[in-house]
Each structure stands twice: as C-alpha cells, then as structure tokens.
Design a protein around this motif. Structure first.
Motif, short mmCIF file in Angstrom:
data_model
loop_
_atom_site.label_atom_id
_atom_site.label_comp_id
_atom_site.label_asym_id
_atom_site.label_seq_id
_atom_site.Cartn_x
_atom_site.Cartn_y
_atom_site.Cartn_z
N HIS A 12 61.11 38.56 74.22
CA HIS A 12 60.74 37.27 73.65
C HIS A 12 59.29 36.89 73.96
CE1 HIS A 12 62.10 36.25 77.77
NE2 HIS A 12 61.16 35.31 77.71
N ASP A 13 58.72 37.49 75.04
CA ASP A 13 57.30 37.24 75.33
C ASP A 13 56.38 38.15 74.53
OD1 ASP A 13 57.85 35.23 77.15
OD2 ASP A 13 57.97 36.60 78.86
N HIS A 14 56.95 39.14 73.86
CA HIS A 14 56.15 40.11 73.10
C HIS A 14 56.86 40.38 71.77
CE1 HIS A 14 54.14 40.79 76.95
NE2 HIS A 14 55.34 40.94 77.47
N PRO A 15 56.95 39.40 70.91
CA PRO A 15 57.76 39.55 69.68
C PRO A 15 57.29 40.67 68.78
CG PRO A 15 56.40 37.55 69.64
CD PRO A 15 56.35 38.06 71.03
N ALA A 16 55.99 40.97 68.77
CA ALA A 16 55.51 42.04 67.90
C ALA A 16 56.10 43.39 68.28
CB ALA A 16 53.98 42.10 67.95
N LYS A 17 56.43 43.55 69.57
CA LYS A 17 56.98 44.82 70.03
C LYS A 17 58.48 44.93 69.75
CE LYS A 17 53.60 45.68 73.73
NZ LYS A 17 53.40 46.01 75.14
N ALA A 18 59.10 43.85 69.28
CA ALA A 18 60.54 43.87 69.06
C ALA A 18 60.93 44.34 67.67
CB ALA A 18 61.11 42.47 69.31
N ALA A 19 59.98 44.74 66.85
CA ALA A 19 60.28 45.19 65.49
C ALA A 19 61.26 46.36 65.53
CB ALA A 19 58.99 45.61 64.80
N PRO A 20 62.30 46.34 64.70
CA PRO A 20 63.30 47.42 64.71
C PRO A 20 62.69 48.81 64.59
CG PRO A 20 64.07 45.59 63.37
CD PRO A 20 62.66 45.27 63.74
N ALA A 21 61.63 48.94 63.79
CA ALA A 21 61.01 50.26 63.63
C ALA A 21 60.49 50.81 64.95
CB ALA A 21 59.88 50.17 62.61
#
Length: 713
Positions: A12-21
């Motif tokens: 949640h602190d790094h939303p860009a890294k949470a992308a499914p890809a």
C-alpha cells in the motif's frame, strides 16, 4: 502459514509495484512455497514422533537415535521460524529461467525446485552479480518482508533493456536496509549481502583467511554468514569432524548476534569469548598493571608451562625395596627411569601417571621369580602396596592447573627456572601474594596448563573405578569357583561361567562419567571476530583448539586498542599461522559520511595510515556537540521522535540503561551498532593509541546520529 487466498504482498506504500504484471508470478510461486512448507513441517513432525516412540536402546544405538532426534528437531525448528519469508528473492537468468533463492532449499512433491539454498552454487549470482559482472543474470529481485508479507521489493536489471517494466533500483534494496531502525539484536541482512562480502563468505576453508576492514564494512556479517556457509559447503567441517567455533570480543556482542546463525539454519556453531575458553574466565578481572599484562601476553609465558610440568616428571635417583606377600624385589633408579619413559608422547601429565604406574608393575612382575601366585594375584598385590603407591605419588603427583600456574607467581625460583628469559625485575613484577586471584592475562597459561596436565579428577575417578572393578572381579572369581565346584549337573552348566563373556555379563555395566568441555575442541574451523585485540598468548588458546589451522580472522588494525604495528601476515606468521590470505573490505555501509568525517581525524591523529573506509550513504545530520547536562533532554527528545530504534550512552558508568538506551564502556561497544550514539566526555577515554581507538570505535557505532557531550579531542 499465510493462506493461499491472501496476497503475499502488502504494497500500500508502493502502489505502482503492486501491478499484477509485476507480482502475479511471485504470488503463484509463493502459494506453492506455502503448501510445500506445510507438507514439510507435517512430515517432519510425523518422523520426529516416530523416532521418539522407538525404544531408547543402549550404546551406539541410543546415540544414533538421539542424534536423529536432534537433527529432525533442528530442521523442524528452522522451518517453523519462517513462513513465506523463507524466500529472499529471485533471479531471472539470461535464458529466461526464474530461480527463487531461500534460506533453505525446498522442493514440491514432484521434485520441482521451489527454492535453492542461499549457500548453494546455484544461488551465488543472486549475491555476487554486479553490472560489470552479471554472472548470467538478466534481472534480480530482492524482497522486504514484514510480518510474513512483502512490504517492498527492488529490481535490478542487468544489461541495457528493462525487463517486464521493472524499475532500475540498483543498490536501493541495500541502501534502504541501511537506514532501518536497529534493535537489541543484529537485524537480518541475508537478502542484501553485497558482492564483495559474498566473495569472502564463499572462499575456501584451507589455511587462514583474514577479513580486514574498517568500521561498518560488514566484517561481522561476513564472519557469521561464512560460518554458516562453510558448514553447508565443506564436508570436512560437518558433524563428527569438529564443527565450527565462533569467538567474539565480549558478552554484549554475543547477545547482539545470538539469533543470526539460528536464522540461517545453523544451531551447531559454538559461540564464545576468549574468557569462556577457561573455567576461571568468568570471574577473572582485567589486568591493571601494564607491565604484567605485557609480560603475560608474550607466547613464551605459555611455553613456560612445559618446564613447569617437567619438574614433576623427574624419575627418582634412588631405588627401593618393594615387598609382596611372596617375595621382595629391588626397584632400581634405572627401573624408575624406564617406567617414566613409558607414556606416549603428548599424553597429559595426569593421564600419563597411569601409564607410569602400569610400567612399574610390569617391571616388578618380570623381576619376580617362581612364586606360588598367579600373575594377576601378584599385580593386585603390587597395586595395594602402600609404600609403592606413596613413592609413585611423590615422584609423579597429580597436578591441578590452578596450583601449577599459581606457583609460578608465588615462587620466584620456580618462575626463573621455567622462564629463564625474564630478568630479575620482571620476575619481581610478576610475583603476587594472592597467586590465584586470576586476571584475564592468566587465562592463556591456565588453558595451556590444563591441556598439558589433563583433568586430575578424571584420573582419580578412573583409578577408583578400576580398583572397584578389580575388587568386584576378585569376588566374582570366588563366586564362580564356588558355583562350579558345587555343580553336579550332567552338562556342568555352571562351568560356562568361566567364559569371559558370560562372567563379564554378571558384572555391573559401567558408564564413565566424564563431563565434556564444550569449548575444548578440537574444532575443524575457528572464526575470530575483532581478532586485532588478541595477544600472542591468547592466540595459542585458539591454535590449540584447531589443529587443522583453518581460520577466518576478522578485524581492523586501526581498531586495536594496544596498537598493531605489523601487517596481518607478519602477526599471524609469528603466532603460528603460515598459510594466510588477505581479503579487504573498504566500503562503510553502516556509518553515515557525516560521522566518518568527524571520526577519521580522531584515529589518524594517532595512526596516520589507518584504513578508514568510505561511507556509501549520507543522512544530512551533522555531528552534534552539547553539555553533559543535556543528556537527559537529548535522550527524551530522541525517544519521543522515534517509536523504534536503539540508542547507546558511551562513557558514563553512572547512567542506568533502559529498554531502548544501552549504557556501555568504550571497550564493550566494539562490534555493535545503534541509531543514536551519545559520547560522554570522550576526552577522558585515555591517551595515546588506546584512547584514540576507543573514541574512534565509539563514534563509528552510530548509524544515524552522533552526539558528543563535554567536548572531544
């Protein structure tokens, strides 16, 4: 275990890294790891229960069962320490294969490799790859785990193309870990070991490897992980071959690193300080007289133990008549000399006494002419001869290490005989009226004396057991003779008792109760941290425990409190290590540049050529100077602003430690690290090299902020 339906990621602190890809493949792999871990734990629990249900047995069978219980229990405990955070990261090879690296190896039921052990050759690129030498990697990902979930991760891409949209976070995983808060125990750094450190960790075990580096270069990290790596990779060091001994500088250090080796799956490494090697070490005080400390630090003082023992191994120059129930024989001075030459070379003095005794009995038995007694009866008679026993006791007495060393300090003539290189003034300096008021400088001599003498109580116990066995055997002979003479059966069943095996079965099964010395060795490999502080005499304690001369020597010449004018090769050659390689660490990963800028002049004023490492990071927080009266305010403000972390007050013995603020002397901060370090009146730490080293070491413990109270030199 994290359920498969719950994401292993909490980004949640790094939303860009949470992308499914970016995380879908990891999610699937983590699910397989979780399922495999559950199966592995369940299987181990069943196997351990089965082994424990087996009969205990006796002898080797019992020992094998106990070893298997220990092995399975250790493996089970290791697996239970972690959940999915068993996984450190992943590598994508140049051919597209993805390899996940873990604290231990793990496979699924079909044999598919889910994790490779971090110590295996397959995992080496994960730690050793650099952009200059990618070692066949296309990319590398390192995870940060918090409470069993990934709260951040960092990708590095090797080559010119970005893979799968991964960000180029070269070194960011490591740098981010450097800024994390410290705790009472050394934090887990396995996932962020650097290439220069990994190369040293994986070096071979033959000979002595010196790991030289200034403050914050990761010497302790290397030392601990190298111990775990060698036990995994070198079959010459494993179970039954001696294992590994890890020697640290002081108790706070051992407490600080206590969890590191268990977290790497190694419960068998024995850790200690030099004090722990000798029973008297715990109560020994520091040697306050510098002249005495210097004299006892000389390895020649350890050599004085040999002539000190030899005084008690001189054969009598006069013969004696030995009486028995059947005849008297003459025991000549030549017979004494022959018996005194019987012990095998290297036999400890107190154990050798038994060999001398048996040799004397053999000589006396041979001198007896035809008599009305069996040889066994004659031997029993000689062993009960009080005059002969007294003569042997006077000629070859049982000795205690403490008495032997104490006599050196109490009897000047004895010391002069054993250490003829000492001049009269030095002999007077070493004399003391309380000979067994031990200091740390005495420990190497006590250790050498104990090794040379052996355990006198064990020798006494062995003789008592042998005497009791002889009496029991004599009584058993009488019982058997009576039973046989009274046997009127056709098959003369009782005559079978004359068989040695069955007769022995009637005797009680004896168990020798000898307490093993936990640190006596021999060990297959010894790791020594802060090795620059060891005296020549202390080095002899370690060499005695490692006949293979396989060492990892970790230290910094610039942190030697009593100076270190030689090179490492010269120093180790002098104390007896001849096959020496040197590896240097030059980057300071711990101490901010602001602190190092203040610390470097402190050590270079005393040691102009000190190997001061280069800091890799900056905090932007300058070194502060304040008054002694500001201490309470500084600590209160720091604790209010930081919910986590550990501070240390150095140099104020009146300050009482709290749960988050330690209070240590300059000597006892070596090897440790703190978010905040407060130096109290460092100008009082001392003069010369010792004072400069204490100030330098204390300053460089800070990972974020350094405050100096009362001024600094």
């Amino acid at each position: 275990m994290t359920p498969a339906t719950t994401s292993a990621f909490d980004l949640h602190d790094h939303p860009a890294k949470a992308a499914p890809a970016l995380v879908a493949d990891d999610e699937a792999h983590f699910a397989a790891i979780g399922a495999s871990l559950q199966r592995a734990v369940a299987e181990l629990e069943d196997r351990l229960a089965d082994v424990r249900r087996q009969p205990g047995g006796t002898g080797q069978e019992a020992m094998d069962r106990d070893l298997e219980v220990h092995r399975l229990g250790a493996r089970l405990e290791a697996l239970r320490r972690y959940r999915l955070d068993l996984c450190l990261g992943r590598m994508v090879l140049a051919d597209g294969e993805t390899v996940y690296v873990g604290r231990f190896g793990l496979t699924d039921p079909d044999g598919r490799r889910l994790l490779v052990d971090w110590r295996s050759p397959a995992a080496e690129p994960f730690f050793g790859a650099t952009h200059a030498h990618p070692m066949g990697l296309a990319s590398r990902r390192r995870y940060r785990w918090t409470n069993g979930r990934v709260t951040d991760y960092w990708d590095e891409v090797f080559g010119h193309d970005v893979v799968d949209g991964a960000t180029l976070d070269a070194q960011s995983a490591f740098v981010a870990s450097l800024g994390s808060r410290r705790s009472a125990q050394m934090r887990d750094v396995l996932a962020t070991i650097q290439a220069d450190q990994d190369a040293i960790i994986r070096a071979g075990s033959r000979g002595a490897l010196v790991v030289d580096g200034g403050p914050g270069t990761g010497k302790t990290v290397v030392a601990l992980h190298r111990a775990a790596y060698l036990l995994y990779a070198d079959p010459r060091l494993g179970d039954g071959r001696g294992g590994v001994l890890f020697v640290g500088p002081h108790e706070p250090y051992l407490a600080y690193v206590a969890d590191v080796l268990p977290s790497l799956g190694e419960e068998g490494v024995r850790t200690c300080t030099v004090r722990d090697l000798v029973a008297e070490g715990r109560a020994a005080r520091e040697e306050s007289d510098p002249v005495v400390a210097r004299l006892k630090a000389d390895a020649r003082m350890v050599d004085a133990v040999e002539p000190a023992v030899r005084v008690y191994e001189e054969a009598p120059t006069e013969g004696m008549v030995v009486e028995t129930d059947w005849s008297d024989v003459w025991l000549s001075a030549g017979d004494w000399a022959e018996a005194f030459g019987a012990p095998d070379p290297g036999t400890p003095h107190n154990e050798a006494r038994d060999q001398v005794w048996e040799a004397l009995v053999d000589i006396l038995v041979d001198k007896h002419e035809a008599i009305e007694a069996t040889e066994e009866q004659l031997r029993r008679s000689l062993r009960r001869n009080g005059d002969l026993v007294d003569a042997v006791t006077r000629a070859w007495p049982l000795l205690e290490a403490a008495d032997l060393v104490g006599d050196l300090w109490e009897v000047p003539a004895y010391l002069r005989h054993c250490a003829p290189w000492l001049d009269p003034e030095e002999v007077r300096a070493l004399r003391r009226t309380g000979p067994q008021a031990w200091t740390t400088a005495d420990l190497p001599l006590l250790d050498a004396a104990r090794a040379r003498l052996g355990d006198p109580e064990a020798a006494r116990t062995r003789r008592r057991q042998e005497a009791a066995a002889a009496r029991e055997k004599e009584e058993m002979d009488r019982v058997v003779d009576h039973l046989v003479s009274a046997d009127d059966s056709d098959m003369m069943v009782m005559s079978m008792l004359r068989g040695a095996d069955l007769r022995g079965a009637l005797a009680a099964d004896e168990q020798e109760a000898a307490a093993s010395d936990r640190y006596a060795g021999p060990f297959a490999h010894v790791v020594v941290d802060e090795a620059q502080e060891l005296t020549d005499a202390e080095w002899q304690m370690l060499l005695r425990r490692c006949p293979s001369r396989s060492f990892t020597v970790v230290g910094d010449r610039a942190q030697a409190r009593h100076g270190f004018a030689e090179t490492w090769a010269e120093r180790l050659e002098r104390i007896g290590l001849h096959d020496v390689d040197l590896a240097s660490l030059t980057l300071n990963y711990r101490t901010p540049a602001e602190v190092m800028e203040a610390a470097a002049p402190v050590i270079r004023a005393a040691l102009p050529d000190a190997n001061v490492p280069t800091s890799v990071r900056s905090t932007g927080i300058p070194v502060e100077h304040a008054d002694r009266a500001d201490l309470a305010r500084i600590l209160a403000d720091w604790e209010a602003a930081h919910a986590e972390g550990v501070a240390c007050v150095v140099g104020d013995p009146t300050f009482e430690a709290t749960s988050r603020v330690r209070s240590l002397s300059p000597e006892h901060v070596k090897g440790l690290e703190f978010d905040l370090v407060v130096l109290v009146a460092p100008d009082r730490f001392g003069d010369g090299i010792e004072g400069a080293v204490d100030r330098y070491v204390a300053m460089t413990r800070a990972t974020e902020r350094l405050v100096v109270l009362g001024g600094a030199r």
